[in-house]
Design a protein around this motif. Structure first.
Motif, mmCIF file in Angstrom:
data_model
loop_
_atom_site.group_PDB
_atom_site.id
_atom_site.type_symbol
_atom_site.label_atom_id
_atom_site.label_comp_id
_atom_site.label_asym_id
_atom_site.label_seq_id
_atom_site.Cartn_x
_atom_site.Cartn_y
_atom_site.Cartn_z
ATOM 1 N N TYR A 129 0.838 -1.206 0.000
ATOM 2 C CA TYR A 129 0.000 0.000 0.000
ATOM 3 C C TYR A 129 0.872 1.255 0.000
ATOM 4 C CZ TYR A 129 -3.968 3.038 1.035
ATOM 5 O OH TYR A 129 -4.942 4.002 0.957
ATOM 6 N N GLU A 130 1.875 1.264 0.851
ATOM 7 C CA GLU A 130 2.780 2.421 0.950
ATOM 8 C C GLU A 130 3.453 2.687 -0.393
ATOM 9 O OE1 GLU A 130 6.864 3.711 3.286
ATOM 10 O OE2 GLU A 130 5.788 1.907 3.910
ATOM 11 N N PHE A 131 3.869 1.604 -1.052
ATOM 12 C CA PHE A 131 4.506 1.734 -2.356
ATOM 13 C C PHE A 131 3.535 2.330 -3.375
ATOM 14 C CE2 PHE A 131 5.068 -0.366 -6.536
ATOM 15 C CZ PHE A 131 6.242 0.267 -6.922
ATOM 16 N N ALA A 132 2.318 1.792 -3.438
ATOM 17 C CA ALA A 132 1.318 2.267 -4.409
ATOM 18 C C ALA A 132 0.954 3.729 -4.152
ATOM 19 C CB ALA A 132 0.074 1.385 -4.349
ATOM 20 N N GLN A 133 0.916 4.110 -2.888
ATOM 21 C CA GLN A 133 0.533 5.473 -2.520
ATOM 22 C C GLN A 133 1.553 6.498 -3.014
ATOM 23 O OE1 GLN A 133 0.015 5.930 1.737
ATOM 24 N NE2 GLN A 133 -1.863 7.097 1.431
ATOM 25 N N ASN A 134 2.799 6.103 -3.119
ATOM 26 C CA ASN A 134 3.863 7.033 -3.504
ATOM 27 C C ASN A 134 4.115 7.109 -5.008
ATOM 28 O OD1 ASN A 134 4.552 7.952 -0.900
ATOM 29 N ND2 ASN A 134 5.655 6.065 -0.493
ATOM 30 N N LEU A 135 3.345 6.354 -5.787
ATOM 31 C CA LEU A 135 3.526 6.377 -7.240
ATOM 32 C C LEU A 135 2.934 7.652 -7.831
ATOM 33 C CD1 LEU A 135 2.528 2.695 -8.063
ATOM 34 C CD2 LEU A 135 4.839 3.641 -8.112
ATOM 35 N N LYS A 136 3.645 8.237 -8.810
ATOM 36 C CA LYS A 136 3.112 9.416 -9.503
ATOM 37 C C LYS A 136 2.223 8.936 -10.638
ATOM 38 C CE LYS A 136 7.416 11.156 -9.288
ATOM 39 N NZ LYS A 136 8.585 11.945 -9.644
ATOM 40 N N CYS A 170 -5.664 5.839 -12.539
ATOM 41 C CA CYS A 170 -5.335 4.638 -11.755
ATOM 42 C C CYS A 170 -6.501 3.660 -11.779
ATOM 43 C CB CYS A 170 -5.016 5.025 -10.309
ATOM 44 S SG CYS A 170 -4.500 3.630 -9.282
ATOM 45 N N LEU A 171 -6.202 2.384 -12.052
ATOM 46 C CA LEU A 171 -7.211 1.326 -12.035
ATOM 47 C C LEU A 171 -6.793 0.269 -11.015
ATOM 48 C CD1 LEU A 171 -7.685 0.779 -15.893
ATOM 49 C CD2 LEU A 171 -9.095 2.188 -14.375
ATOM 50 N N LEU A 172 -7.700 -0.071 -10.111
ATOM 51 C CA LEU A 172 -7.458 -1.130 -9.133
ATOM 52 C C LEU A 172 -8.393 -2.283 -9.473
ATOM 53 C CD1 LEU A 172 -7.376 1.025 -5.856
ATOM 54 C CD2 LEU A 172 -5.441 0.353 -7.295
ATOM 55 N N LEU A 173 -7.829 -3.457 -9.733
ATOM 56 C CA LEU A 173 -8.633 -4.612 -10.145
ATOM 57 C C LEU A 173 -8.749 -5.609 -8.997
ATOM 58 C CD1 LEU A 173 -7.722 -3.285 -12.843
ATOM 59 C CD2 LEU A 173 -7.547 -5.583 -13.800
ATOM 60 N N THR A 174 -9.966 -5.908 -8.595
ATOM 61 C CA THR A 174 -10.194 -6.950 -7.594
ATOM 62 C C THR A 174 -11.662 -7.348 -7.592
ATOM 63 O OG1 THR A 174 -10.233 -7.487 -5.238
ATOM 64 C CG2 THR A 174 -10.395 -5.153 -5.787
ATOM 65 N N TYR A 214 -9.514 1.993 2.502
ATOM 66 C CA TYR A 214 -8.137 2.298 2.088
ATOM 67 C C TYR A 214 -7.958 2.219 0.566
ATOM 68 C CZ TYR A 214 -6.520 2.622 6.879
ATOM 69 O OH TYR A 214 -6.321 3.041 8.173
ATOM 70 N N LEU A 215 -8.638 1.290 -0.092
ATOM 71 C CA LEU A 215 -8.566 1.221 -1.561
ATOM 72 C C LEU A 215 -9.099 2.503 -2.184
ATOM 73 C CD1 LEU A 215 -9.630 -2.377 -2.705
ATOM 74 C CD2 LEU A 215 -7.342 -1.400 -2.649
ATOM 75 N N ILE A 216 -10.258 2.968 -1.699
ATOM 76 C CA ILE A 216 -10.869 4.177 -2.246
ATOM 77 C C ILE A 216 -10.015 5.401 -1.926
ATOM 78 C CG2 ILE A 216 -12.881 5.712 -2.057
ATOM 79 C CD1 ILE A 216 -14.608 3.161 -1.810
ATOM 80 N N SER A 217 -9.429 5.421 -0.737
ATOM 81 C CA SER A 217 -8.562 6.550 -0.359
ATOM 82 C C SER A 217 -7.320 6.618 -1.236
ATOM 83 C CB SER A 217 -8.157 6.435 1.117
ATOM 84 O OG SER A 217 -9.306 6.497 1.938
ATOM 85 N N LEU A 218 -6.872 5.482 -1.727
ATOM 86 C CA LEU A 218 -5.720 5.456 -2.633
ATOM 87 C C LEU A 218 -6.081 6.098 -3.976
ATOM 88 C CD1 LEU A 218 -2.793 4.293 -2.839
ATOM 89 C CD2 LEU A 218 -3.805 2.272 -3.878
ATOM 90 N N LYS A 225 -8.978 8.145 -4.590
ATOM 91 C CA LYS A 225 -9.486 9.505 -4.395
ATOM 92 C C LYS A 225 -9.406 9.860 -2.914
ATOM 93 C CE LYS A 225 -12.935 11.056 -6.880
ATOM 94 N NZ LYS A 225 -14.293 11.242 -7.466
ATOM 95 N N PRO A 226 -8.260 10.375 -2.488
ATOM 96 C CA PRO A 226 -8.112 10.714 -1.066
ATOM 97 C C PRO A 226 -9.227 11.651 -0.615
ATOM 98 C CG PRO A 226 -6.007 10.899 -2.220
ATOM 99 C CD PRO A 226 -7.049 10.668 -3.267
ATOM 100 N N GLY A 227 -9.840 11.331 0.509
ATOM 101 C CA GLY A 227 -10.887 12.183 1.059
ATOM 102 C C GLY A 227 -12.291 11.862 0.584
ATOM 103 N N HIS A 228 -12.424 10.939 -0.376
ATOM 104 C CA HIS A 228 -13.760 10.626 -0.908
ATOM 105 C C HIS A 228 -14.676 10.081 0.189
ATOM 106 C CE1 HIS A 228 -16.719 9.676 -3.986
ATOM 107 N NE2 HIS A 228 -16.828 8.450 -3.503
ATOM 108 N N LEU A 229 -14.107 9.312 1.112
ATOM 109 C CA LEU A 229 -14.890 8.803 2.253
ATOM 110 C C LEU A 229 -14.487 9.503 3.547
ATOM 111 C CD1 LEU A 229 -14.836 4.941 1.501
ATOM 112 C CD2 LEU A 229 -16.641 6.574 0.956
ATOM 113 N N GLY A 230 -13.848 10.675 3.417
ATOM 114 C CA GLY A 230 -13.331 11.367 4.595
ATOM 115 C C GLY A 230 -12.040 10.721 5.059
#
Length: 510
Positions: free
Chosen positions: A186-193, A197-201, A214-218, A220-225
């Protein structure tokens, strides 16, 4: 950076002016104009990519997903279709569309190591996207579409090289493995420029509702507060959430999820059942001795180890004996050593494995091939020996196998053996539509693992009804596992949506 005005045009201009030469070829200009006009995309609605896929026709729901992500989600989305509906195809369509429109020039695709070749093949053959597999000595500055394993990407020096790049699009497959902000993934993905972004699961909630947060925050930060806001607004705990309709609405703004029944495709049925079993008197005696271990000595008080031992005893004496032997090596007090040795002696004297006998009965009656999932390699080895003694051919499949060996095992299963005995790694990235019987010999704590397992066979191309047998020994830890599985399924359905049957044909209300 200094910008200078070019003067290279002046020489040609003066030469034409003084020698009265023609300025340009009018015919060539008109041809160039027509080509440019043809390539213009004047309307952002609708997909251009299908015109550029001569040998491949995506399904209607896959096209709809691509269109929705591009037009309404601005290229930031969780693709959460049920297993087997083609999330890779949807991601390929979105990538192709952005490439055609010139909005993506550089993309990074992060996947489990076992799926790298599959992604390369799909992107190249179906979408004519020149994706390459990253190798240690490659220079990322000169690569446009790169596929690499998450395990490699998050390690130095690759991690630092990736951080230096400006990617237009990041695609992460099996995104549920990011889990939460405490993991390295997660930390690695968060620091990518990244721009898109597409998350598949297929399983955006694995064990608790915060994983989806945490997936949604990655994306769109703040979308769920923030975490505290989310927790208080929805009275969120690991296995419960309130205000679920509003939460579901928020989630649907960043997540696309198709169910099999939504696709317009005719699917075969799932025939799911829980098969309750009883231990023999001798098996129950050993199970009770193991359960009492925590009261015998402080050395055996580790709750996780006790749970593991109980689960192993519900699987096979071989898996249990391996763990007990490791514990024995760490014991120092004579009374602890003596107690463990007496249990091991009783275990090795057991002649019947009730669960294995039931599995054999199911396999004998099955009209076709069977995939059997166990949690333990000790049980895997035992089951192969046991089935062989009954005249049933089987092959093993686990995470220790190399890629080529996994492919070979899959081929042997398809052409020769009746049973594939797989550990959890067998539920990731392999397609087994030629099989339509699944035995969940050991139940996992996580219901989404069951969905992943079943999804190996219940997918596009399956021609038969799929039969799923969930084995559970009564009055053991497996009763507790079943209860917890139902609770977790309830949380998933509250926030994400309905699930196909994975435990039984009837939903249990806790």
């Amino acid at each position: 950076m200094i910008l200078e005005r070019s003067t290279a045009w002046k020489e040609g201009f003066i030469e034409r002016l003084e020698n009265r030469e023609t300025w340009d070829n009018w015919k060539l200009y008109k041809m160039s104009y027509e080509i440019t006009k043809t390539n213009l995309i004047t309307d952002f609605h609708g997909l251009q990519s299908p015109k550029f896929l001569p040998n491949f026709t995506p399904l209607a729901h896959q096209l709809e997903v691509a269109e929705r992500v591009i037009e309404r989600m601005n290229g930031k989305a969780i693709l959460a279709d049920e297993v087997g509906l083609g999330k890779t195809i949807e991601a390929g369509l979105i990538l192709k569309e952005y490439l055609i429109r010139g909005l993506v020039k550089k993309a990074l695709i992060l996947v489990p190591a076992s799926l790298v070749s599959q992604w390369i093949e799909e992107l190249n053959q179906k979408f004519h996207i020149p994706a390459v597999q990253y190798k240690k000595n490659y220079d990322l500055n000169h690569l446009t579409i790169v596929v690499m394993s998450m395990d490699m990407a998050k390690r130095s020096p690759h991690k630092e090289n990736i951080y230096d790049q400006d990617f237009d699009l990041i695609i992460i497959d099996e995104a549920h493995k990011l889990k939460n902000h405490k993991t390295k993934n997660y930390e690695f993905a968060q620091n990518l420029k990244k721009k898109f972004c597409l998350l598949l699961t297929a399983t955006p909630i694995q064990n608790d509702v915060f994983e989806l947060f945490y997936l949604i925050s990655l994306l769109k930060p703040g979308h769920l507060g923030n975490y505290e806001t989310f927790q208080s607004s929805f009275a969120a705990s690991k296995h419960n959430v309130e205000g679920d309709e509003y939460l579901k609405e928020l989630v649907n703004q960043v997540m696309v999820r198709n169910r099999r029944q939504d696709t317009g495709i005719e699917w075969t049925n799932r025939r799911v059942q829980i098969i309750p079993l009883d231990f023999t008197k001798e098996e129950k005696e050993v199970y009770d001795l193991i359960s009492e271990l925590k009261n015998v000595s402080p050395v055996f008080s580790d709750a996780f180890s006790m749970l593991t031992l109980q689960r192993e005893m519900c699987s096979s004496k071989e898996a249990t004996a391996l763990t007990l032997t490791k514990m024995l090596e760490k014991c120092t007090l004579p009374e602890d050593i003596s107690y463990l040795e007496s249990i091991i002696q009783k275990i090795m004297a057991l002649e019947i494995n009730s669960k294995a006998e039931k599995a054999y009965e199911i396999i004998s009656q099955a009209n076709g091939k069977v995939i059997l999932f166990t949690e333990y390699r000790g049980s895997q080895t035992y089951l192969q020996w046991y089935l062989q003694s009954k005249g049933i051919t089987s092959v093993l499949f686990n995470g220790q196998f190399s890629k080529s060996k996994r492919e070979w095992m899959k081929q042997l299963f398809k052409e020769k053996a009746q049973v594939l005995i797989a550990t959890e790694s067998g539920s990731e990235g392999i397609n087994l539509q030629f099989c339509h019987h699944v035995i969940n010999y050991d139940l996992p704590w996580n219901p989404m693992k069951l969905e992943q397992r079943i999804g190996r066979v219940h997918r596009l191309g399956q021609e038969h009804d799929v039969h799923i047998y969930n084995l559970a020994i009564q009055n053991t830890i497996e009763d507790h596992i079943l209860d917890l599985l139902y609770v977790k399924i309830g949380v998933f359905e509250k926030v994400v949506g309905e699930l196909d049957d994975i435990l039984s044909a009837f939903k249990k209300t806790i």
